[in-house]
Write a protein that holds these residues in place. Structure first.
Motif, PDB file in Angstrom:
ATOM      1  N   SER A   1       7.459   1.263   5.860  1.00 19.66           N
ATOM      2  CA  SER A   1       7.730   0.631   4.746  1.00 19.66           C
ATOM      3  C   SER A   1       7.971   1.921   3.725  1.00 19.66           C
ATOM      4  O   SER A   1       7.244   3.505   3.628  1.00 19.66           O
ATOM      5  N   PHE A   2       8.174   1.793   2.012  1.00 14.26           N
ATOM      6  CA  PHE A   2       8.171   2.294   1.471  1.00 14.26           C
ATOM      7  C   PHE A   2       6.988   3.163   1.091  1.00 14.26           C
ATOM      8  O   PHE A   2       7.531   4.329   0.867  1.00 14.26           O
ATOM      9  N   HIS A   3       5.893   3.029   0.939  1.00 12.79           N
ATOM     10  CA  HIS A   3       4.981   3.501   0.604  1.00 12.79           C
ATOM     11  C   HIS A   3       3.726   4.252   1.480  1.00 12.79           C
ATOM     12  O   HIS A   3       3.860   5.366   1.325  1.00 12.79           O
ATOM     13  N   TRP A   4       4.644   3.336   2.954  1.00 15.36           N
ATOM     14  CA  TRP A   4       4.293   4.528   3.923  1.00 15.36           C
ATOM     15  C   TRP A   4       5.113   6.184   4.260  1.00 15.36           C
ATOM     16  O   TRP A   4       4.752   7.213   3.826  1.00 15.36           O
ATOM     17  N   LEU A   5       6.971   5.930   3.341  1.00 15.47           N
ATOM     18  CA  LEU A   5       6.728   7.257   3.348  1.00 15.47           C
ATOM     19  C   LEU A   5       6.716   7.643   1.908  1.00 15.47           C
ATOM     20  O   LEU A   5       6.906   9.013   2.367  1.00 15.47           O
ATOM     21  N   ILE A   6       5.959   7.022   0.989  1.00  9.49           N
ATOM     22  CA  ILE A   6       5.930   8.042  -0.064  1.00  9.49           C
ATOM     23  C   ILE A   6       4.496   8.556   0.183  1.00  9.49           C
ATOM     24  O   ILE A   6       4.240   9.597  -0.471  1.00  9.49           O
ATOM     25  N   LEU A   7       3.536   8.601   1.431  1.00  7.24           N
ATOM     26  CA  LEU A   7       2.362   8.810   1.572  1.00  7.24           C
ATOM     27  C   LEU A   7       2.634  10.041   2.749  1.00  7.24           C
ATOM     28  O   LEU A   7       2.047  11.639   2.328  1.00  7.24           O
ATOM     29  N   LEU A   8       3.964   9.650   3.037  1.00  8.79           N
ATOM     30  CA  LEU A   8       4.607  10.680   4.060  1.00  8.79           C
ATOM     31  C   LEU A   8       4.941  11.887   3.201  1.00  8.79           C
ATOM     32  O   LEU A   8       5.206  13.216   4.245  1.00  8.79           O
ATOM     33  N   ALA A   9       5.372  11.937   2.012  1.00  8.23           N
ATOM     34  CA  ALA A   9       5.925  12.642   1.952  1.00  8.23           C
ATOM     35  C   ALA A   9       4.877  13.390   0.396  1.00  8.23           C
ATOM     36  O   ALA A   9       4.752  14.889   0.638  1.00  8.23           O
TER      37      ALA A   9
ATOM     38  N   VAL B   1      -7.224   4.016   3.884  1.00 12.42           N
ATOM     39  CA  VAL B   1      -6.927   4.266   5.007  1.00 12.42           C
ATOM     40  C   VAL B   1      -5.621   5.253   4.127  1.00 12.42           C
ATOM     41  O   VAL B   1      -5.721   6.613   4.936  1.00 12.42           O
ATOM     42  N   ALA B   2      -5.234   5.343   3.152  1.00  8.58           N
ATOM     43  CA  ALA B   2      -4.396   6.417   2.693  1.00  8.58           C
ATOM     44  C   ALA B   2      -4.714   7.935   2.055  1.00  8.58           C
ATOM     45  O   ALA B   2      -4.383   8.650   2.379  1.00  8.58           O
ATOM     46  N   TYR B   3      -6.425   7.673   1.719  1.00 12.84           N
ATOM     47  CA  TYR B   3      -7.259   8.321   1.684  1.00 12.84           C
ATOM     48  C   TYR B   3      -6.942   9.658   3.055  1.00 12.84           C
ATOM     49  O   TYR B   3      -6.782  10.967   2.849  1.00 12.84           O
ATOM     50  N   ALA B   4      -7.683   8.959   3.711  1.00  8.34           N
ATOM     51  CA  ALA B   4      -8.070   9.548   4.957  1.00  8.34           C
ATOM     52  C   ALA B   4      -6.566  10.240   6.206  1.00  8.34           C
ATOM     53  O   ALA B   4      -6.551  11.214   6.729  1.00  8.34           O
ATOM     54  N   VAL B   5      -5.643   9.260   5.978  1.00  6.09           N
ATOM     55  CA  VAL B   5      -4.485   9.638   6.315  1.00  6.09           C
ATOM     56  C   VAL B   5      -3.467  11.235   5.560  1.00  6.09           C
ATOM     57  O   VAL B   5      -3.171  12.174   6.240  1.00  6.09           O
ATOM     58  N   TRP B   6      -3.557  11.239   4.075  1.00  9.30           N
ATOM     59  CA  TRP B   6      -3.317  12.057   3.277  1.00  9.30           C
ATOM     60  C   TRP B   6      -4.284  13.403   3.521  1.00  9.30           C
ATOM     61  O   TRP B   6      -3.449  14.386   4.307  1.00  9.30           O
TER      62      TRP B   6
ATOM     63  N   SER C   1       1.713  16.047  -4.792  1.00 13.87           N
ATOM     64  CA  SER C   1       1.385  15.300  -4.107  1.00 13.87           C
ATOM     65  C   SER C   1       0.396  14.358  -4.657  1.00 13.87           C
ATOM     66  O   SER C   1       0.285  13.233  -3.829  1.00 13.87           O
ATOM     67  N   PHE C   2      -0.552  14.543  -5.527  1.00 13.42           N
ATOM     68  CA  PHE C   2      -1.064  13.435  -5.827  1.00 13.42           C
ATOM     69  C   PHE C   2      -0.774  12.494  -6.210  1.00 13.42           C
ATOM     70  O   PHE C   2      -0.884  11.380  -7.033  1.00 13.42           O
ATOM     71  N   ALA C   3       1.197  12.499  -7.179  1.00  9.41           N
ATOM     72  CA  ALA C   3       1.039  11.545  -7.690  1.00  9.41           C
ATOM     73  C   ALA C   3       1.871  10.399  -6.752  1.00  9.41           C
ATOM     74  O   ALA C   3       1.951   9.624  -6.897  1.00  9.41           O
ATOM     75  N   LEU C   4       2.511  11.292  -5.667  1.00  6.26           N
ATOM     76  CA  LEU C   4       3.244  10.701  -4.779  1.00  6.26           C
ATOM     77  C   LEU C   4       1.988   9.222  -4.033  1.00  6.26           C
ATOM     78  O   LEU C   4       1.666   8.734  -3.676  1.00  6.26           O
ATOM     79  N   LEU C   5       0.869  10.720  -3.913  1.00  4.87           N
ATOM     80  CA  LEU C   5      -0.489   9.872  -3.564  1.00  4.87           C
ATOM     81  C   LEU C   5      -1.042   8.563  -4.170  1.00  4.87           C
ATOM     82  O   LEU C   5      -1.018   7.303  -3.826  1.00  4.87           O
ATOM     83  N   SER C   6      -1.285   8.860  -5.478  1.00  7.60           N
ATOM     84  CA  SER C   6      -1.041   7.090  -5.818  1.00  7.60           C
ATOM     85  C   SER C   6       0.080   6.222  -5.683  1.00  7.60           C
ATOM     86  O   SER C   6      -0.394   5.382  -6.592  1.00  7.60           O
ATOM     87  N   ILE C   7       0.623   6.718  -6.230  1.00  9.24           N
ATOM     88  CA  ILE C   7       1.617   5.638  -6.056  1.00  9.24           C
ATOM     89  C   ILE C   7       1.486   4.439  -4.355  1.00  9.24           C
ATOM     90  O   ILE C   7       2.038   3.598  -4.370  1.00  9.24           O
TER      91      ILE C   7
ATOM     92  N   ALA D   1       3.536  16.094   3.161  1.00 15.53           N
ATOM     93  CA  ALA D   1       4.564  16.805   3.399  1.00 15.53           C
ATOM     94  C   ALA D   1       4.029  18.157   1.871  1.00 15.53           C
ATOM     95  O   ALA D   1       4.341  19.425   2.306  1.00 15.53           O
ATOM     96  N   VAL D   2       4.271  17.229   0.637  1.00  8.44           N
ATOM     97  CA  VAL D   2       4.136  18.498  -0.529  1.00  8.44           C
ATOM     98  C   VAL D   2       2.683  19.337  -0.312  1.00  8.44           C
ATOM     99  O   VAL D   2       2.506  20.526  -1.054  1.00  8.44           O
ATOM    100  N   GLU D   3       1.531  18.536  -0.414  1.00  7.25           N
ATOM    101  CA  GLU D   3       0.668  18.696   0.146  1.00  7.25           C
ATOM    102  C   GLU D   3       0.023  20.234   1.076  1.00  7.25           C
ATOM    103  O   GLU D   3       0.241  21.342   0.660  1.00  7.25           O
TER     104      GLU D   3
END
Length: 118
Positions: free
Chosen positions: A2-10, A58-63, A43-49, A13-15
């Motif tokens: 999904s789009f949000h998982w791609l944003i998390l991967l971005a 899940v998001a924070y653990a993956v990030w 990176s935090f802005a992308l994480l918030s999306i 990458a930025v982090e």
């Protein structure tokens, strides 16, 4: 994916880029040293999306987890930092923990599960 998982991967990458830049720019002029701070903010802005859809645990653990693993690999490849057997085991455990957390969190309860609770 999904789009949000791609944003998390971005965001990851930025982090990774930001943290690598912190190491690379230790002796750099102040203006150059601001770049990692800007990247961390991005990176935090992308994480918030990503958090709009992906559960926070899940998001924070993956990030953070993939960030730790990625930085360890980047440190080894570009900054001659050592990866011992113990460190590799620790990184594998981090990955395992992320997988276990993702499997157990983030799935909405079905109607049948909700009925059992009533």
């Amino acid at each position: 994916m999904s789009f949000h998982w791609l944003i998390l991967l971005a965001a990851i990458a930025v982090e990774l880029l930001a943290t690598s830049a912190l190491k690379a720019f230790v002796a750099a002029p102040v203006l150059v040293a601001v770049l990692p701070l800007v990247l961390i903010g991005l990176s935090f802005a992308l994480l918030s999306i990503a958090l709009r859809v992906i559960p926070m645990a899940v998001a924070y653990a993956v990030w953070e987890g993939l960030g730790i693993v990625g930085i360890a690999l980047i440190g080894h490849a570009f900054f001659a930092e050592h990866l011992t057997a113990g460190r590799l085991l620790a990184l594998a455990l981090i990955i395992g923990g992320i997988v276990l957390l993702e499997r157990g969190v983030g799935h909405d309860a079905t109607e049948e599960d909700e009925r059992r609770l009533v």
